[in-house]
Design a protein around this motif. Structure first.
Motif, PDB file in Angstrom:
ATOM      1  N   UNK A 130       9.632 -11.702  14.176  1.00  0.00           N
ATOM      2  CA  UNK A 130       8.265 -11.464  14.643  1.00  0.00           C
ATOM      3  C   UNK A 130       7.830 -12.511  15.672  1.00  0.00           C
ATOM      4  N   UNK A 131       8.772 -13.368  16.063  1.00  0.00           N
ATOM      5  CA  UNK A 131       8.492 -14.352  17.109  1.00  0.00           C
ATOM      6  C   UNK A 131       7.484 -15.409  16.700  1.00  0.00           C
ATOM      7  N   UNK A 132       7.615 -15.903  15.450  1.00  0.00           N
ATOM      8  CA  UNK A 132       6.629 -16.865  14.965  1.00  0.00           C
ATOM      9  C   UNK A 132       7.280 -18.149  14.462  1.00  0.00           C
ATOM     10  N   UNK A 133       8.514 -18.378  14.892  1.00  0.00           N
ATOM     11  CA  UNK A 133       9.226 -19.561  14.387  1.00  0.00           C
ATOM     12  C   UNK A 133       8.462 -20.846  14.668  1.00  0.00           C
ATOM     13  N   UNK A 134       7.684 -20.847  15.763  1.00  0.00           N
ATOM     14  CA  UNK A 134       6.974 -22.071  16.131  1.00  0.00           C
ATOM     15  C   UNK A 134       5.815 -22.376  15.184  1.00  0.00           C
ATOM     16  N   UNK A 135       5.401 -21.392  14.390  1.00  0.00           N
ATOM     17  CA  UNK A 135       4.177 -21.570  13.598  1.00  0.00           C
ATOM     18  C   UNK A 135       4.453 -21.788  12.117  1.00  0.00           C
ATOM     19  N   UNK A 136       5.680 -22.184  11.792  1.00  0.00           N
ATOM     20  CA  UNK A 136       5.979 -22.283  10.361  1.00  0.00           C
ATOM     21  C   UNK A 136       5.167 -23.370   9.666  1.00  0.00           C
ATOM     22  N   UNK A 137       4.792 -24.414  10.391  1.00  0.00           N
ATOM     23  CA  UNK A 137       4.043 -25.486   9.735  1.00  0.00           C
ATOM     24  C   UNK A 137       2.570 -25.516  10.137  1.00  0.00           C
ATOM     25  N   UNK A 138       2.110 -24.398  10.694  1.00  0.00           N
ATOM     26  CA  UNK A 138       0.710 -24.315  11.104  1.00  0.00           C
ATOM     27  C   UNK A 138      -0.069 -23.536  10.038  1.00  0.00           C
ATOM     28  N   UNK A 139      -1.284 -24.030   9.707  1.00  0.00           N
ATOM     29  CA  UNK A 139      -2.088 -23.313   8.712  1.00  0.00           C
ATOM     30  C   UNK A 139      -2.594 -21.988   9.276  1.00  0.00           C
ATOM     31  N   UNK A 140      -2.658 -20.979   8.416  1.00  0.00           N
ATOM     32  CA  UNK A 140      -3.048 -19.648   8.855  1.00  0.00           C
ATOM     33  C   UNK A 140      -4.449 -19.601   9.450  1.00  0.00           C
ATOM     34  N   UNK A 141      -5.300 -20.575   9.049  1.00  0.00           N
ATOM     35  CA  UNK A 141      -6.663 -20.582   9.594  1.00  0.00           C
ATOM     36  C   UNK A 141      -6.659 -20.846  11.096  1.00  0.00           C
ATOM     37  N   UNK A 142      -5.554 -21.406  11.586  1.00  0.00           N
ATOM     38  CA  UNK A 142      -5.481 -21.710  13.016  1.00  0.00           C
ATOM     39  C   UNK A 142      -4.761 -20.615  13.794  1.00  0.00           C
ATOM     40  N   UNK A 143      -4.416 -19.529  13.109  1.00  0.00           N
ATOM     41  CA  UNK A 143      -3.699 -18.434  13.759  1.00  0.00           C
ATOM     42  C   UNK A 143      -4.659 -17.557  14.557  1.00  0.00           C
ATOM     43  N   UNK A 144      -4.166 -16.990  15.662  1.00  0.00           N
ATOM     44  CA  UNK A 144      -4.936 -15.978  16.383  1.00  0.00           C
ATOM     45  C   UNK A 144      -4.719 -14.642  15.687  1.00  0.00           C
ATOM     46  N   UNK A 145      -5.522 -13.669  16.088  1.00  0.00           N
ATOM     47  CA  UNK A 145      -5.425 -12.326  15.503  1.00  0.00           C
ATOM     48  C   UNK A 145      -4.004 -11.765  15.607  1.00  0.00           C
ATOM     49  N   UNK A 146      -3.412 -11.930  16.783  1.00  0.00           N
ATOM     50  CA  UNK A 146      -2.059 -11.413  16.985  1.00  0.00           C
ATOM     51  C   UNK A 146      -1.034 -12.121  16.115  1.00  0.00           C
ATOM     52  N   UNK A 147      -1.232 -13.440  15.944  1.00  0.00           N
ATOM     53  CA  UNK A 147      -0.299 -14.203  15.102  1.00  0.00           C
ATOM     54  C   UNK A 147      -0.422 -13.771  13.649  1.00  0.00           C
ATOM     55  N   UNK A 148      -1.670 -13.529  13.197  1.00  0.00           N
ATOM     56  CA  UNK A 148      -1.874 -13.068  11.822  1.00  0.00           C
ATOM     57  C   UNK A 148      -1.195 -11.723  11.607  1.00  0.00           C
ATOM     58  N   UNK A 149      -1.366 -10.853  12.602  1.00  0.00           N
ATOM     59  CA  UNK A 149      -0.764  -9.527  12.510  1.00  0.00           C
ATOM     60  C   UNK A 149       0.753  -9.655  12.355  1.00  0.00           C
ATOM     61  N   UNK A 150       1.332 -10.580  13.099  1.00  0.00           N
ATOM     62  CA  UNK A 150       2.784 -10.728  13.071  1.00  0.00           C
ATOM     63  C   UNK A 150       3.277 -11.349  11.775  1.00  0.00           C
ATOM     64  N   UNK A 151       2.583 -12.380  11.329  1.00  0.00           N
ATOM     65  CA  UNK A 151       3.015 -13.004  10.082  1.00  0.00           C
ATOM     66  C   UNK A 151       2.747 -12.021   8.927  1.00  0.00           C
ATOM     67  N   UNK A 152       1.735 -11.155   9.129  1.00  0.00           N
ATOM     68  CA  UNK A 152       1.461 -10.102   8.143  1.00  0.00           C
ATOM     69  C   UNK A 152       2.606  -9.106   8.076  1.00  0.00           C
TER      70      UNK A 152
END
Ligand SMILES: Nc1ncnc2c1ncn2[C@@H]1O[C@H](COP(=O)(O)OP(=O)(O)O)[C@@H](O)[C@H]1O
Ligand SMILES: [Mg+2]
Lengths: 320, 253
Positions: A130-152
């Motif tokens: 889902x192209x989110x390897x860079x966000x593994x240590x980032x809290x979900x509260x700091x995610x954008x809508x698109x990032x949430x959709x992808x991690x979802x």
């Protein structure tokens, strides 16, 4: 028994809600019959408030049908074993925002009994997918809508499900984000998964789906292959632009065309099908006007949709 | 296993809640303040320190149970985080038990901190630490488990605010229920039945209150202890069962 390649089936599925102080009943879904086959991408389409989310929530065991039945993998909904073969992304997903991407996926992995190296590997793969390897240590509260959709979506895939159900996976995303989700869905299809997703954006569905169902105010109005629906429904509308048409000619044109727009000396008309082209050419000749252009229009789901809305509205009004 | 995963996630969620630390801070402040108070009090300061200490642990435990606990289930429903859990092969009662256990772990951690504070104060002020003190603390924790179960039950069908009010009411009435029975005797027959019904349905939380015993050095035997323990655990189990039944039937809208 269910036919084995039918993954999802509903029969007369219906849901009413009680609203307000007096418990007035509103019908969110009225007798839905669907069949989704193994390996297909199935689009569940309709405008906002059509009853898509209501249907999906029933399939996922979040709310109970008022009447009717539904099966996943040939078992009645709510069955724990079929839930193990399922992945689900809710509409505008909210997640535990105090978790990081990694913790989030670990949590869902644990719920399926995945641990240790197996889970680590799975999470790596999914974050990559889902192209989110860079966000593994980032809290979900700091995610954008698109990032949430992808991690979802990654969350929905943690158990390597056979059926993936996505509620409005592309809404709220920019064109690039929508394209990425579309590619992801096609990628899932290639790996043999069945995908059932809802959308009010018809264009997305057109590019993706093997088959679609269209619902309007809780009622199914069309179901089938996208190409067939378009051919039967709205195929081959034609756009003509005419210069110097007389008022009489214009009046006759209005009777034949779906839509007429007058701009100075020029007239643009949309004809419902090719059959009207001959008569319109005669009007032009008779009025001594010139034909500026004639463009055959390939139908889209959107056209079909607008037509269905127009057709069904009187009937729906009666029903209310 | 799944229950444990949900419990640990709940515990983690609680640990990131600021309210928890505020409550804990005030609890320790109150326990510590008994040192000052005992300086300005003539006579039996042992009593004062124990009384204030145990009361603080009880009160702040209950506040944590209620204000952190009521959000447990209703917040998951409101924020729709529950959607991704219920759609997984996890029975709803497991989710509920997981949430409950998570909060009990939170309470245990907090109680341990508060008890450590109390023991330090007792040590510093040379108050003898008897086994009764520990029995009293154990029952306070049991009471917290019951209150948490009450909070979970309410939060399966009402909003967070209403759950808080109801749970607080149960806590207060639960401590008055002895008086309630006395009170009933003075009423007419119908009111008497109503008040008695309340008396028998609500938990009798005075069973978990050993402050009197501790202060007056009255014995509280192992049999009594076992009885209270059985009562508290059975009562909690029953509440959770009821909560599960309600939760199972619910539509998540
Ligand atoms: N919990 C609810 N209470 C009352 N009405 C509801 C509830 N959920 C949905 N509805 C109604 O049901 C209809 C379908 O809603 P929904 O399934 O969310 O539509 P969609 O997902 O297609 O946009 C809407 O008219 C909506 O107002
Ligand atoms: Mg919706």
């Amino acid at each position: 028994m269910e036919h084995s390649n039918i993954i999802l089936k509903t029969a007369g599925l219906r849901k009413t809600f009680k609203v307000g102080f007096w418990g007035r009943e509103v019908t969110a879904l009225e007798g839905l019959d669907l069949e989704v086959k193994q390996g297909e991408v199935f689009g569940f389409l309709g405008p906002n408030g059509a009853g898509k989310t209501t249907t999906i929530k029933m399939l996922m065991g979040l709310i109970y049908p008022t009447s009717g039945q539904a099966w996943l993998f040939g078992r009645p909904i709510g069955d724990q074993e079929s839930k193990a073969r399922l992945g689900f992304l809710p509409e505008s997903p909210y997640f535990y925002d105090y978790l990081t991407g990694l913790e989030f996926l670990q949590f869902y992995g644990h719920l399926f009994g995945l641990r240790g190296v197996t889970l680590e590997k799975r999470i790596d793969e999914l974050l990559e997918l889902v192209g989110m390897s860079h966000a593994r240590h980032l809290q979900l509260r700091k995610f954008s809508k698109g990032m949430l959709q992808r991690v979802g979506i990654a969350q929905a895939l943690i158990n390597d499900p056979e059926l993936v159900v996505l509620d409005e996976p592309m809404s709220g995303l920019d064109p690039v984000g929508r394209k990425e989700i579309r590619d992801l869905i096609l990628c899932l299809k290639e790996s043999g998964k069945t995908i059932f997703f809802s959308s009010h954006i018809l264009h997305d569905a057109e590019l993706l789906c093997d088959r679609v169902a269209i619902i309007l105010k809780g009622r199914q109005v069309a179901c089938g292959r996208v190409s067939e629906l378009i051919d039967e429904g709205v195929a081959h509308s034609v756009e003509v632009v005419i210069d110097g048409l007389s008022p009489e000619g214009l009046a006759r044109l209005r009777q034949l065309a779906d839509r007429v727009i007058v701009q100075g000396p020029q007239v643009l008309a949309v004809l419902p099908s090719r059959q009207q082209v001959g008569p319109v050419l005669e009007i032009i000749r008779g009025a001594g006007a010139t034909l500026v252009s004639l463009t055959p229009h390939k139908g889209s789901l959107e056209d079909l949709f607008i037509r269905e809305v127009k057709n069904k509205q009187p009937e729906l009004r009666e029903a209310v | 296993m799944r229950i444990l995963s949900i419990a640990l996630n709940t515990f983690r969620e609680n640990l990131r809640e600021k309210l928890l630390y505020n409550l804990l801070f005030f609890a320790l402040l109150m326990i510590g303040s008994s040192i000052l108070l005992s300086r300005i009090t003539l006579g039996d300061y042992h009593r004062l320190i124990l009384d204030l200490g145990l009361a603080s642990i009880n009160l702040f435990g209950v506040l944590i149970a209620i204000f952190v606990g009521i959000g447990l289930v209703s917040k998951e429903v409101d924020r729709k985080t529950i959607y991704t859990i219920v759609s997984k092969p996890i029975p709803r009662y497991e989710f509920l038990l997981g949430k409950y256990c998570g909060l009990v772990i939170t309470l245990l951690a907090n109680t341990v901190v508060m008890v450590a504070g109390l023991l330090i104060v007792l040590q510093v002020m040379d108050v003898p630490i008897t086994s009764l003190v520990f029995k009293s603390l154990a029952l306070i924790f049991l009471e917290l488990m019951v209150i948490t179960a009450v909070a979970v039950l309410f939060s399966t069908f009402t909003s967070a605010t209403l759950s808080a009010i109801f749970t607080l009411a149960v806590y207060v009435i639960g401590h008055l229920s002895g008086d309630l029975k006395e009170f009933a005797k003075k009423l007419d027959e119908v009111s008497q039945m109503v008040v008695n019904a309340i008396y028998y349905t609500l938990p009798n939380l005075e069973r978990f209150n050993l402050k009197g015993h501790v202060i007056h050095h009255l014995d509280f035997g192992m049999t009594d202890m076992a009885l209270s323990l059985t009562y508290g655990l059975t009562y909690s189990a029953f509440l959770l069962l009821l909560a599960s039944v309600i939760f199972q039937r619910r539509d998540f809208q």
